[in-house]
Every structure is written in C-alpha cells, then in structure tokens.
Design a protein around this motif. Structure first.
Motif, PDB file in Angstrom:
ATOM      1  N   SER A  76       0.819  -1.209   0.000  1.00  0.00           N
ATOM      2  CA  SER A  76       0.000   0.000   0.000  1.00  0.00           C
ATOM      3  C   SER A  76       0.854   1.261   0.000  1.00  0.00           C
ATOM      4  CB  SER A  76      -0.928   0.009   1.218  1.00  0.00           C
ATOM      5  OG  SER A  76      -1.888  -1.013   1.111  1.00  0.00           O
ATOM      6  N   ILE A  77       2.000   1.218   0.671  1.00  0.00           N
ATOM      7  CA  ILE A  77       2.901   2.367   0.653  1.00  0.00           C
ATOM      8  C   ILE A  77       3.375   2.636  -0.772  1.00  0.00           C
ATOM      9  CG2 ILE A  77       5.169   3.216   1.398  1.00  0.00           C
ATOM     10  CD1 ILE A  77       4.707   1.738   4.042  1.00  0.00           C
ATOM     11  N   ILE A  78       3.698   1.564  -1.497  1.00  0.00           N
ATOM     12  CA  ILE A  78       4.113   1.727  -2.896  1.00  0.00           C
ATOM     13  C   ILE A  78       2.947   2.228  -3.741  1.00  0.00           C
ATOM     14  CG2 ILE A  78       5.050   0.539  -4.916  1.00  0.00           C
ATOM     15  CD1 ILE A  78       6.995   0.762  -2.595  1.00  0.00           C
ATOM     16  N   LYS A  79       1.787   1.632  -3.530  1.00  0.00           N
ATOM     17  CA  LYS A  79       0.619   1.974  -4.337  1.00  0.00           C
ATOM     18  C   LYS A  79       0.174   3.419  -4.132  1.00  0.00           C
ATOM     19  CE  LYS A  79      -2.903   1.082  -6.999  1.00  0.00           C
ATOM     20  NZ  LYS A  79      -2.698   0.864  -8.442  1.00  0.00           N
ATOM     21  N   PHE A  80       0.178   3.872  -2.871  1.00  0.00           N
ATOM     22  CA  PHE A  80      -0.342   5.203  -2.541  1.00  0.00           C
ATOM     23  C   PHE A  80       0.779   6.156  -2.132  1.00  0.00           C
ATOM     24  CE2 PHE A  80      -3.676   2.081  -1.158  1.00  0.00           C
ATOM     25  CZ  PHE A  80      -4.544   2.299  -2.216  1.00  0.00           C
ATOM     26  N   HIS A  81       1.944   6.027  -2.751  1.00  0.00           N
ATOM     27  CA  HIS A  81       3.117   6.784  -2.294  1.00  0.00           C
ATOM     28  C   HIS A  81       2.972   8.296  -2.447  1.00  0.00           C
ATOM     29  CE1 HIS A  81       3.891   6.230  -6.613  1.00  0.00           C
ATOM     30  NE2 HIS A  81       4.629   7.318  -6.547  1.00  0.00           N
ATOM     31  N   LYS A  82       1.985   8.756  -3.227  1.00  0.00           N
ATOM     32  CA  LYS A  82       1.768  10.196  -3.400  1.00  0.00           C
ATOM     33  C   LYS A  82       0.599  10.718  -2.573  1.00  0.00           C
ATOM     34  CE  LYS A  82       3.665  10.397  -8.099  1.00  0.00           C
ATOM     35  NZ  LYS A  82       3.399  10.762  -9.519  1.00  0.00           N
ATOM     36  N   ASP A  83      -0.065   9.840  -1.851  1.00  0.00           N
ATOM     37  CA  ASP A  83      -1.246  10.222  -1.072  1.00  0.00           C
ATOM     38  C   ASP A  83      -0.863  10.346   0.404  1.00  0.00           C
ATOM     39  OD1 ASP A  83      -3.718  10.352   0.288  1.00  0.00           O
ATOM     40  OD2 ASP A  83      -4.720   9.264  -1.335  1.00  0.00           O
ATOM     41  N   THR A  84      -0.624  11.567   0.851  1.00  0.00           N
ATOM     42  CA  THR A  84      -0.155  11.806   2.217  1.00  0.00           C
ATOM     43  C   THR A  84      -1.145  11.336   3.268  1.00  0.00           C
ATOM     44  OG1 THR A  84       1.063  13.749   1.442  1.00  0.00           O
ATOM     45  CG2 THR A  84       0.717  13.559   3.804  1.00  0.00           C
ATOM     46  N   ASP A  85      -2.440  11.531   3.018  1.00  0.00           N
ATOM     47  CA  ASP A  85      -3.452  11.122   3.996  1.00  0.00           C
ATOM     48  C   ASP A  85      -3.442   9.611   4.205  1.00  0.00           C
ATOM     49  OD1 ASP A  85      -4.324  13.738   4.359  1.00  0.00           O
ATOM     50  OD2 ASP A  85      -5.806  13.606   2.751  1.00  0.00           O
ATOM     51  N   LYS A  86      -3.353   8.862   3.126  1.00  0.00           N
ATOM     52  CA  LYS A  86      -3.304   7.404   3.254  1.00  0.00           C
ATOM     53  C   LYS A  86      -2.028   6.960   3.967  1.00  0.00           C
ATOM     54  CE  LYS A  86      -6.256   5.746  -0.529  1.00  0.00           C
ATOM     55  NZ  LYS A  86      -6.851   6.998  -0.969  1.00  0.00           N
ATOM     56  N   LEU A  87      -0.910   7.587   3.637  1.00  0.00           N
ATOM     57  CA  LEU A  87       0.360   7.220   4.275  1.00  0.00           C
ATOM     58  C   LEU A  87       0.327   7.488   5.775  1.00  0.00           C
ATOM     59  CD1 LEU A  87       2.961   8.505   1.645  1.00  0.00           C
ATOM     60  CD2 LEU A  87       2.178   6.166   2.012  1.00  0.00           C
ATOM     61  N   SER A  88      -0.330   8.571   6.180  1.00  0.00           N
ATOM     62  CA  SER A  88      -0.431   8.888   7.608  1.00  0.00           C
ATOM     63  C   SER A  88      -1.200   7.814   8.357  1.00  0.00           C
ATOM     64  CB  SER A  88      -1.117  10.252   7.790  1.00  0.00           C
ATOM     65  OG  SER A  88      -0.350  11.291   7.210  1.00  0.00           O
ATOM     66  N   ASN A  89      -2.269   7.311   7.750  1.00  0.00           N
ATOM     67  CA  ASN A  89      -3.032   6.220   8.355  1.00  0.00           C
ATOM     68  C   ASN A  89      -2.233   4.932   8.399  1.00  0.00           C
ATOM     69  OD1 ASN A  89      -6.372   6.654   8.619  1.00  0.00           O
ATOM     70  ND2 ASN A  89      -5.285   8.209   7.481  1.00  0.00           N
ATOM     71  N   ILE A  90      -1.472   4.664   7.345  1.00  0.00           N
ATOM     72  CA  ILE A  90      -0.654   3.452   7.285  1.00  0.00           C
ATOM     73  C   ILE A  90       0.383   3.438   8.396  1.00  0.00           C
ATOM     74  CG2 ILE A  90       1.137   2.287   5.916  1.00  0.00           C
ATOM     75  CD1 ILE A  90      -0.500   3.079   3.414  1.00  0.00           C
ATOM     76  N   VAL A  91       1.039   4.575   8.616  1.00  0.00           N
ATOM     77  CA  VAL A  91       2.063   4.659   9.666  1.00  0.00           C
ATOM     78  C   VAL A  91       1.449   4.389  11.033  1.00  0.00           C
ATOM     79  CG1 VAL A  91       3.658   6.206  10.873  1.00  0.00           C
ATOM     80  CG2 VAL A  91       3.564   6.209   8.374  1.00  0.00           C
ATOM     81  N   LEU A 198     -11.375   7.125   9.277  1.00  0.00           N
ATOM     82  CA  LEU A 198     -12.021   5.836   9.054  1.00  0.00           C
ATOM     83  C   LEU A 198     -12.275   5.574   7.578  1.00  0.00           C
ATOM     84  CD1 LEU A 198     -13.242   3.292  10.266  1.00  0.00           C
ATOM     85  CD2 LEU A 198     -15.419   4.532  10.522  1.00  0.00           C
ATOM     86  N   ASP A 199     -12.729   6.579   6.846  1.00  0.00           N
ATOM     87  CA  ASP A 199     -13.010   6.393   5.419  1.00  0.00           C
ATOM     88  C   ASP A 199     -11.733   6.079   4.647  1.00  0.00           C
ATOM     89  OD1 ASP A 199     -15.709   6.846   5.742  1.00  0.00           O
ATOM     90  OD2 ASP A 199     -15.545   9.007   5.404  1.00  0.00           O
ATOM     91  N   ILE A 200     -10.650   6.786   4.993  1.00  0.00           N
ATOM     92  CA  ILE A 200      -9.376   6.526   4.329  1.00  0.00           C
ATOM     93  C   ILE A 200      -8.875   5.122   4.652  1.00  0.00           C
ATOM     94  CG2 ILE A 200      -6.936   7.178   4.266  1.00  0.00           C
ATOM     95  CD1 ILE A 200      -7.812  10.075   4.589  1.00  0.00           C
ATOM     96  N   THR A 201      -9.037   4.720   5.908  1.00  0.00           N
ATOM     97  CA  THR A 201      -8.614   3.377   6.308  1.00  0.00           C
ATOM     98  C   THR A 201      -9.389   2.312   5.543  1.00  0.00           C
ATOM     99  OG1 THR A 201      -8.033   4.156   8.527  1.00  0.00           O
ATOM    100  CG2 THR A 201      -8.403   1.792   8.252  1.00  0.00           C
ATOM    101  N   LYS A 202     -10.706   2.523   5.349  1.00  0.00           N
ATOM    102  CA  LYS A 202     -11.505   1.580   4.573  1.00  0.00           C
ATOM    103  C   LYS A 202     -11.001   1.495   3.136  1.00  0.00           C
ATOM    104  CE  LYS A 202     -15.832   2.033   7.192  1.00  0.00           C
ATOM    105  NZ  LYS A 202     -17.247   2.508   7.138  1.00  0.00           N
ATOM    106  N   SER A 203     -10.617   2.644   2.580  1.00  0.00           N
ATOM    107  CA  SER A 203     -10.088   2.663   1.215  1.00  0.00           C
ATOM    108  C   SER A 203      -8.794   1.871   1.113  1.00  0.00           C
ATOM    109  CB  SER A 203      -9.864   4.111   0.775  1.00  0.00           C
ATOM    110  OG  SER A 203      -9.262   4.161  -0.496  1.00  0.00           O
ATOM    111  N   ILE A 204      -7.943   2.024   2.120  1.00  0.00           N
ATOM    112  CA  ILE A 204      -6.680   1.276   2.143  1.00  0.00           C
ATOM    113  C   ILE A 204      -6.960  -0.224   2.252  1.00  0.00           C
ATOM    114  CG2 ILE A 204      -4.561   0.846   3.458  1.00  0.00           C
ATOM    115  CD1 ILE A 204      -4.690   3.787   4.336  1.00  0.00           C
ATOM    116  N   LEU A 205      -7.889  -0.575   3.141  1.00  0.00           N
ATOM    117  CA  LEU A 205      -8.180  -1.988   3.378  1.00  0.00           C
ATOM    118  C   LEU A 205      -8.791  -2.668   2.163  1.00  0.00           C
ATOM    119  CD1 LEU A 205      -9.548  -1.902   7.046  1.00  0.00           C
ATOM    120  CD2 LEU A 205      -7.300  -2.651   6.258  1.00  0.00           C
TER     121      LEU A 205
END
Length: 409
Positions: A76-91, A198-205
């Motif tokens: 997911s880090i590779i896939k969304f490497h330009k999306d700061t909001d998703k990366l923040s949730n991943i961390v 929560l919405d971003i986390t669902k998108s990642i999942l």
C-alpha cells in the motif's frame, strides 16, 4: 531475426533508469544476501545441530508472524506513495500493530519463553520493513540497500563476538537488530504525520485485505515444509534443510531488490500497450538473470556447506530443486508486479496462495514423513510451475478485456 530483436530490446533497455536502479538494488541485495548466508552458516557451525534447528524454527515463526501482522501495508505504501493522507493512516496502523505484537507476549508468557522473543522479533521486523518500504517508494535505492546490508552485518558481528552457544541468545540478537535500523531511519528521515480517518482506512483496506491474506498464506506456505520436517524428522534434519533453503531463498532477496526497482513504475503506466512493452522488456531481463543464478548458487552452496562442516553431497539434489523453483519465481516477478501494480489485481494472489497452501499441506502429510526434505523441495518446484501457469492465464484475461481495476480503488 528473432534473436536480433531480443538483443536490440535488451540493448535499449540497458540504457534505462530501470537497469540503473535494478543494478543498485540487486548489488545491494546480493551483498546483503551473502552476509545473511554467512550469518546462518556461521551459526550452524557454532550451534549443535538440534539447537540450530530450534533457532531456524524460531526464525520461521517470526517470518510467519510478520506476514500475518503486516496487513499488506508495504504494498500500500508503494501503491499510494503520493497520497499523504493514506500514508499517515498506514504509519499509525503499523506503529500500533508493532507495539501490540511485541508487548502482548510479555503479558502472557514467562520471561524465558521463546514466544516472547518471537513477538519482539515480529514487532522489530514490522518497524524495519516500514522504514525500508518508504525508502523504496521514494526511490532512494542506495539508502534502501545500505539499511539491509547494515542490519545483517550488525547481526553477524554480534553473533561472532558473543562466545555463548545458547540458541536463545542468538535468536534475541536476530530479533532485536532490525529495531535499531528503524531507529536510525527515524533519526535521518521524517515519517508522514500520524493521523486516522475511518473512510481513508476503509479505502486502504479494500486494496490491502486480499494482499494481507496472500502474504499470510504465502508465508505459512513457505514454512510449512520446515514445520513438517521438524515434526516428522526432528530439529537436526530441519536445520540441515534450512541451510539449503537459506541459499535458494537468496533469490527471493533478489526478487525484493528487482521488484523494488520496477514496482513503482508499473503504478505510473497509463495504457495496456505501455504495460505490455514494459513487461516484455522486464521478462527478458528477469529470465536472463534467473538462468545465471542456478550454477552460481550451486557453487556457493558447495563452499558454504564445506565452511560449516556439513556434507554437501547429501544436499545437492535438495538444493537444485529449491533453486529451480526459486528461479522460476524470479523470472515471473515482472508478471506479478504488472498484475498487482498496473491492473491492481490483488485478489488473484489471494486465490493463488490458498491453492498453493493446500498443495503444501497435502504433500507434507503424504510425502515428507516417508521421503523427508526431498519431497518438500519437489513440492516447492511443482507449486512454482503451477503458479506461473495460473498467473499467465490471468494476465491474458485482463489484457483481453483491457481491465485496470486499480483506477477504481
């Protein structure tokens, strides 16, 4: 004429960024792989056969645990490497997971229980993997290589200077060292600011869950043979099998290096024609490399078995089967990355891992008890052949329909 076209394509491809980045990652991973092999063979010579077998099973449990709790976040880090909001949730997800996995065994088991060390090893590896995956997504390949090399070198030096032959002490070294790599990364680089939505986390999942299932099942699958051998034939035999696996699995480290260079580029492609062209060029390269690996690693196996005082003649056929399986896997890396990062088809890997796990369990129960490690190696080779056939069929299906599912993620 056909060979001339292949040669011309390889010549043109050799001048691209992919070759330069691949050279850096493959060179770094090769050095790291050699250090890892020396480390495991050194421990095999230092520990009693049964003790090394226990050490290798503890390492296998750590690898399985890492795959279970990684939740596909590296991809997911590779896939969304330009999306700061998703990366923040991943961390945030990764930090919470690493802390819980490390802490919970401390509350359940006694201080000298190996499961405490396994839990700490999983948490340490989760943090280290987070750091090197960010370096990969930023395409900082020299730093990516250095972090891997430094980790294995530090492990080797600590085990060399520690005079004890206690397998638990050496496993503690193995477990804790990656955490220092993560600390070094945090001191030098800045992680994205931690946040939760929560919405971003669902998108990642939606992208992660099939990958997480695949990673978990694949890891269990890769260690099932070791667990069967330890259960049916004892820790000493499992330790000997592990040495052959360590040599052949150095190809898996090259897979990581090669994929690190090409995976981000698949995510940026915007047409099926570009995807096919890039895939074709990479297939030529990965196949050429895989054909060179078998004799080189057989020679390395001969040297390392003699270094550790083991009889190589007993492991030659075993190592050859494992090498053939791993080289088939390496040659198929561009196809796998195209399916995952261009088409966004993570579900095929979940289905594939389930099929291969069932084959491994079936062969383990029926073949490993009477035939031992050779049966495990033969099963591994058969699984790689079946996997490539399934992936080729899936690629052609998606290409025919022009499907690129990651646009909808």
């Amino acid at each position: 004429m056909q060979w001339n076209q292949v040669a011309n394509q390889l010549r043109q491809f050799s001048q691209t960024d992919t070759i330069r980045d691949s050279f850096i990652t493959v060179a770094g991973t090769s050095i790291n792989g050699i250090l890892g092999l020396v480390y495991f063979f050194f421990l095999a010579s230092k520990l009693l056969p049964g003790d090394y077998g226990k050490f290798s099973i503890a390492v296998a449990l750590t690898m399985v645990g890492f795959s279970v709790f990684s939740f596909g976040l590296e991809q997911s880090i590779i896939k969304f490497h330009k999306d700061t909001d998703k990366l923040s949730n991943i961390v945030l997800i990764r930090l919470i997971t690493a802390i819980l996995v490390s802490a919970i065994p401390l509350l359940i088991f006694k201080i000298n229980n190996i499961f405490i060390l396994v839990g700490i090893g999983i948490g340490s590896k989760l943090l280290f993997s987070l750091s090197v995956t960010f370096l990969q997504s930023w395409q900082k390949y020299p730093a990516w290589s250095i972090y891997f090399i430094a980790t294995n070198l530090f492990r080797l030096l600590l085990s060399y200077f520690v005079s004890s032959s206690d397998p638990y002490l050496h496993f503690a070294i193995y477990s804790l060292v990656p955490a220092f790599g993560f600390l070094a990364f945090v001191m030098k680089y800045h992680l994205p600011k931690i946040s939760f939505n929560l919405d971003i986390t669902k998108s990642i999942l939606s992208f992660n869950l099939p990958l997480s299932k695949n990673s978990m099942i694949s890891s269990i699958n890769s260690k099932t043979d070791s667990f069967f051998i330890a259960g049916f034939q004892g820790f000493a035999t499992a330790g000997l099998y592990d040495l052959s696996v360590q040599i052949s699995s150095s190809i898996s480290q090259l897979v990581t290096a090669y994929s690190a260079a090409i995976a981000p580029k698949y995510s940026s492609l915007d047409s099926n024609d570009k995807n096919k062209l890039y895939l074709t060029k990479n297939i030529y390269l990965s196949t050429a490399i895989s054909l060179l690996l078998i004799p080189a690693l057989l020679l390395l196996g001969y040297l390392l078995f003699n270094f550790s005082g083991k009889d190589f003649s007993q492991s030659f056929l075993l190592l050859l089967l494992l090498l053939l399986g791993n080289t088939i896997f390496f040659a198929s890396v561009p196809l796998r990355d195209s399916l995952l990062y261009y088409f966004g088809d993570s579900k095929i890997f979940s289905y594939l891992s389930t099929i291969t796990l069932l084959i491994s369990i079936l062969s383990g129960f029926l073949l490993i008890r009477p035939f031992g490690p050779i049966a495990a190696a033969g099963s591994f080779l058969a699984i790689q052949i079946i996997s490539v056939i399934i992936l080729v069929v899936r690629f052609h299906s998606l290409s025919m329909h022009g499907s690129r599912s990651h646009k909808r993620i």
